[in-house]
Design an enzyme around this catalytic site. Structure first.
Site, PDB file in Angstrom:
ATOM      1  N   ASP A  16      41.646 114.556  39.803  1.00 29.29           N
ATOM      2  CA  ASP A  16      41.242 113.649  40.868  1.00 29.29           C
ATOM      3  C   ASP A  16      40.265 112.634  40.281  1.00 29.29           C
ATOM      4  OD1 ASP A  16      41.221 113.569  44.157  1.00 29.29           O
ATOM      5  OD2 ASP A  16      39.375 112.794  43.283  1.00 29.29           O
ATOM      6  N   HIS A  51      49.352 120.829  54.390  1.00 27.72           N
ATOM      7  CA  HIS A  51      49.261 121.414  53.055  1.00 27.72           C
ATOM      8  C   HIS A  51      50.257 122.553  52.841  1.00 27.72           C
ATOM      9  CE1 HIS A  51      45.347 119.253  53.309  1.00 27.72           C
ATOM     10  NE2 HIS A  51      45.678 118.951  52.073  1.00 27.72           N
ATOM     11  N   ASP A  95      49.404 114.673  45.564  1.00 32.91           N
ATOM     12  CA  ASP A  95      48.743 114.566  46.865  1.00 32.91           C
ATOM     13  C   ASP A  95      47.835 113.343  46.865  1.00 32.91           C
ATOM     14  OD1 ASP A  95      47.942 115.183  49.412  1.00 32.91           O
ATOM     15  OD2 ASP A  95      46.545 116.756  48.811  1.00 32.91           O
ATOM     16  N   ASP A 135      41.719 109.282  35.867  1.00 29.50           N
ATOM     17  CA  ASP A 135      42.774 108.485  36.483  1.00 29.50           C
ATOM     18  C   ASP A 135      44.112 109.152  36.183  1.00 29.50           C
ATOM     19  OD1 ASP A 135      44.668 106.629  37.246  1.00 29.50           O
ATOM     20  OD2 ASP A 135      43.616 104.915  36.386  1.00 29.50           O
ATOM     21  N   ALA A 136      44.827 109.570  37.216  1.00 24.18           N
ATOM     22  CA  ALA A 136      46.093 110.259  37.024  1.00 24.18           C
ATOM     23  C   ALA A 136      47.092 109.419  36.254  1.00 24.18           C
ATOM     24  CB  ALA A 136      46.672 110.661  38.383  1.00 24.18           C
ATOM     25  N   GLN A 169      35.540 104.700  46.274  1.00 22.24           N
ATOM     26  CA  GLN A 169      35.883 104.744  47.689  1.00 22.24           C
ATOM     27  C   GLN A 169      34.636 105.076  48.518  1.00 22.24           C
ATOM     28  OE1 GLN A 169      38.838 107.862  47.754  1.00 22.24           O
ATOM     29  NE2 GLN A 169      37.512 109.262  46.654  1.00 22.24           N
ATOM     30  N   ASP A 226      40.233 117.473  47.711  1.00 28.58           N
ATOM     31  CA  ASP A 226      39.643 118.345  48.734  1.00 28.58           C
ATOM     32  C   ASP A 226      39.927 119.817  48.483  1.00 28.58           C
ATOM     33  OD1 ASP A 226      42.357 118.601  49.518  1.00 28.58           O
ATOM     34  OD2 ASP A 226      42.137 116.979  50.971  1.00 28.58           O
TER      35      ASP A 226
END
Length: 530
Positions: A333, A289, A385, A367-368, A259, A313
C-alpha cells in the site's frame, strides 16, 4: 555624425531625477524578498491544486486548470504593474500585505465554503485568480525598485535566480513537510504570515517608509494577528468544515502526501473516506471483502502465498487469514499513514482482527505500479483492492501496461481478482476493466455482489491465458469455504456471475497508459448519479 554634447551640468537622462541608490545590504533585503515571495506564490498554487483534487476529485484536471488560471492571472498582474506609479516601495508593501491575506486565508475559506457555496468552482478560481494577479504584481514592482541600483543583466540574473530557487524550495517542502506535518490550512496560513512578515520587515528597514510607517504598520500587525489566530485554530476550522461535509462525527482526519484520510462514527457504524470518497462502512464492509477474496480462494486449496495490492485497511487480509494453509501474505500500500492507522488504532484493529500485525503478513509501503516490476516472488493469488479509477494516478493501476506485468508473478494455476467499481452505476467503467484485462492476455470471469453502502459492486477474476481455467461455470461449485462467513456461501456464489440486462456487457475501449479512457468513463458514469 557626432551628436552634440549636452550643456555643462545637464545629464543625458535629465528628464527624471536619479533615484537614490540603495546600500548593498538593502539590495539584498529586496532580493531575499524575491526568494520568499516566490516560495509563497508556488505554495499557494500547490495548495489550491491539492485542495481542489481532495474536494472535487481528478487530480490531473484540477492541477491543470489551477495552474492555467494561476499563471494566466500572474500575467494579468504583470501587465497591470505598468499602471502602478508613485512610491513603488509603498505599493510593494501593500501588495505583500494583500497577498498574505488572500493567499493565507484561501485554504480555510475554501474548506469552510465547500458545503455552503452553490458555485464552489467559481469561488475556487476567483481566489486562485486574485492570488495570481497579486503575485504577478510582485516581481515587476521589485524589478522597477531595483532598476536604478543594478545593471539590467545583473538585475534580471539576480531576481530570477532567487525566484527559481524559491520555487524549487516550495516544490520540495510542500509534499515532504507541509502536507504531512502541517496540513493544507496551516500551510496556507503560515505562508500568508511570511508574506505579511516581508511587508512588515521592509516597512521597518527602509527609512523612506517613515511617513506612512504608523498607518501601514497597524495594518501589518492586524493582518498578522488574524493569520496567527487562524493558524492556532486550524484544527477547529477543519473540524467545522468536515462536520458540514460528513454527516457523522469525525473521529480522525489527516492529510498525507498521498490523500486525505477521514474516519467518521455514529451509534451504528464507522466510515472511512479517502479524499472525500467513501471506502467502507463497518456495517457491511464484510460483504465487499468476502466477495473480493473467497470466490478466488475457494479454488486454491494448496495456496501458500498471496499478494494484496492496495487494501491498506487490512480487511481483505483479514479474510485471507481465514485460510490456515496460507504461509505468507504481502500487502503493498502506497500510504504508510494508512497502514499505520489500521495497525495501531484499537477500534480499527478490532475491525480487521489485527490482521496487519499477524506474523504471516508483511506490509510494504510502496507504489504498486513500480513494485510489480521489481518483485521476484511467485504468488498463488493477487488481490487488487485499489481505490476506484477516479484520477490518472490510480487509473494507471487498471491499464494494460500494469496488467501485463502480473502473469510472471503468478505460479502455474494462479489467478488474480480485481475490484472493478459498480457494474450498475459505473457500467462502462466496469466492462472497460474487463476488456482491459482481456487485452492484456487474461481470461476473465466478471461477477458482482450487493453491498448496501455502495449498491451493486463488481469484481473480475482473471487467469493468465496460459494457465488452467476451471471447467465449471462461475455460477456452480462453491468449492471449500471457511467457516464463519456472513455473506458468501454456495447460493450467493451462484448468483454472483449472473448479470441482468441493465448490467450486461457493452462495448468499450481498452484502458491504455497513454489514453486513460477508464478515468473518463468513470467520471461520466458516476457524474450521472451526483
Amino acid at each position: 555624425m557626432v551628436d552634440p554634447a549636452p550643456p555643462s551640468g545637464v545629464s543625458e537622462r535629465s528628464t527624471t531625477p536619479p533615484a537614490r541608490r540603495l546600500a548593498p545590504p538593502r539590495q539584498w533585503l529586496l532580493l531575499l524578498a524575491v526568494f520568499v515571495i516566490a516560495t509563497c506564490g508556488l505554495i499557494y498554487e500547490l495548495i489550491a491544486g491539492t485542495l481542489a483534487s481532495y474536494l472535487l476529485g481528478d487530480s490531473v484536471t484540477q492541477f491543470s486548470t489551477i495552474i492555467g488560471v494561476y499563471l494566466f492571472s500572474m500575467g494579468i498582474g504583470s501587465w497591470l504593474s505598468k499602471f502602478v506609479e508613485g512610491n513603488l516601495l509603498r505599493w510593494f508593501i501593500r501588495v505583500e500585505l494583500l497577498v498574505g491575506l488572500v493567499g493565507g486565508f484561501s485554504a480555510p475559506l475554501l474548506f469552510v465554503l465547500f458545503e455552503y457555496v452553490a458555485s464552489f468552482r467559481l469561488m475556487l478560481y476567483s481566489l486562485v485568480g486574485l492570488t495570481g494577479i497579486l503575485v504577478g504584481l510582485e516581481i515587476p514592482l521589485l524589478m522597477r525598485i531595483l532598476e536604478d541600483q543594478l545593471s539590467f543583466k545583473e538585475l534580471v540574473s539576480k531576481v530570477f535566480t532567487f525566484d527559481y530557487i524559491g520555487a524549487l524550495l516550495a516544490s520540495l517542502i510542500f509534499p515532504l513537510v507541509l502536507v504531512p506535518y502541517l496540513g493544507l490550512v496551516r500551510s496556507s496560513v503560515l505562508f500568508g504570515l511570511l508574506n505579511v512578515g516581508v511587508a512588515g520587515y521592509l516597512l521597518a528597514q527602509f527609512a523612506e517608509t517613515r511617513p506612512y510607517r504608523r498607518s501601514m504598520g497597524t495594518a501589518v500587525v492586524l493582518a498578522a494577528l488574524a493569520l496567527l489566530v487562524a493558524f492556532i485554530g486550524a484544527d477547529r476550522i477543519v473540524t467545522f468544515a468536515e462536520t458540514a461535509t460528513f454527516r457523522d462525527t469525525v473521529i480522525f482526519s489527516k492529510n498525507t502526501p498521498y490523500q486525505r484520510l477521514v474516519l467518521t462514527r455514529n451509534a451504528h457504524e464507522m466510515r472511512l473516506y479517502l479524499n472525500g470518497n467513501l471506502q467502507f462502512s463497518s456495517v457491511d464492509e464484510y460483504r465487499y471483502h468476502e466477495a473480493l477474496v473467497h470466490p478466488a480462494m475457494r479454488h486454491l486449496p494448496q495456496a501458500s502465498r498471496v499478494l494484496v495490492l492496495g487494501g491498506g485497511d487490512g480487511l481483505a487480509v483479514r479474510e485471507l487469514l481465514r485460510y490456515p494453509h496460507l504461509r505468507q501474505i504481502d500487502l503493498v500500500d502506497l500510504d504508510p499513514a494508512m497502514t499505520r492507522l489500521f495497525r495501531q488504532n484499537s477500534m480499527l484493529t478490532t475491525l480487521n482482527a489485527n490482521a496487519l500485525n499477524h506474523p504471516k503478513v508483511r506490509v510494504w509501503n510502496a507504489d504498486a505500479y513500480n513494485w510489480v516490476r521489481t518483485d521476484t516472488t511467485r504468488y498463488d493469488l493477487i488481490v487488487m483492492d485499489f481505490p476506484d479509477p477516479s484520477n490518472y494516478s490510480v487509473g494507471k493501476l487498471y491499464s494494460t501496461a500494469f496488467y501485463r506485468e502480473l502473469p510472471r508473478l503468478l505460479r502455474p494455476g494462479g489467478r488474480m481478482v480485481v475490484q472493478s467499481t459498480s457494474p450498475f452505476m459505473g457500467r462502462r467503467s466496469f466492462w472497460c476493466i474487463v476488456h482491459t484485462l482481456q487485452a492484456a492476455g487474461f481470461q476473465t470471469q466478471p461477477y458482482h455482489a450487493y453491498v448496501p453502502s455502495f449498491g451493486e459492486w463488481g469484481y473480475v477474476l482473471a487467469y493468465p491465458s496460459t494457465g488452467n481455467v476451471p471447467d465449471e461455470p462461475f455460477a456452480r461449485a462453491a468449492g471449500t469455504l471457511p467457516a464463519g462467513l456472513r455473506y458468501v456461501n454456495a447460493q450467493t456464489l451462484g448468483e454472483m456471475g449472473n448479470f441482468p440486462p441493465d448490467m450486461a456487457e457493452l462495448p468499450t475501449d481498452v484502458n491504455r497508459l497513454n489514453n486513460q479512457v477508464l478515468v473518463r468513463y468513470f467520471e461520466e458514469d458516476w457524474g450521472k448519479w451526483q
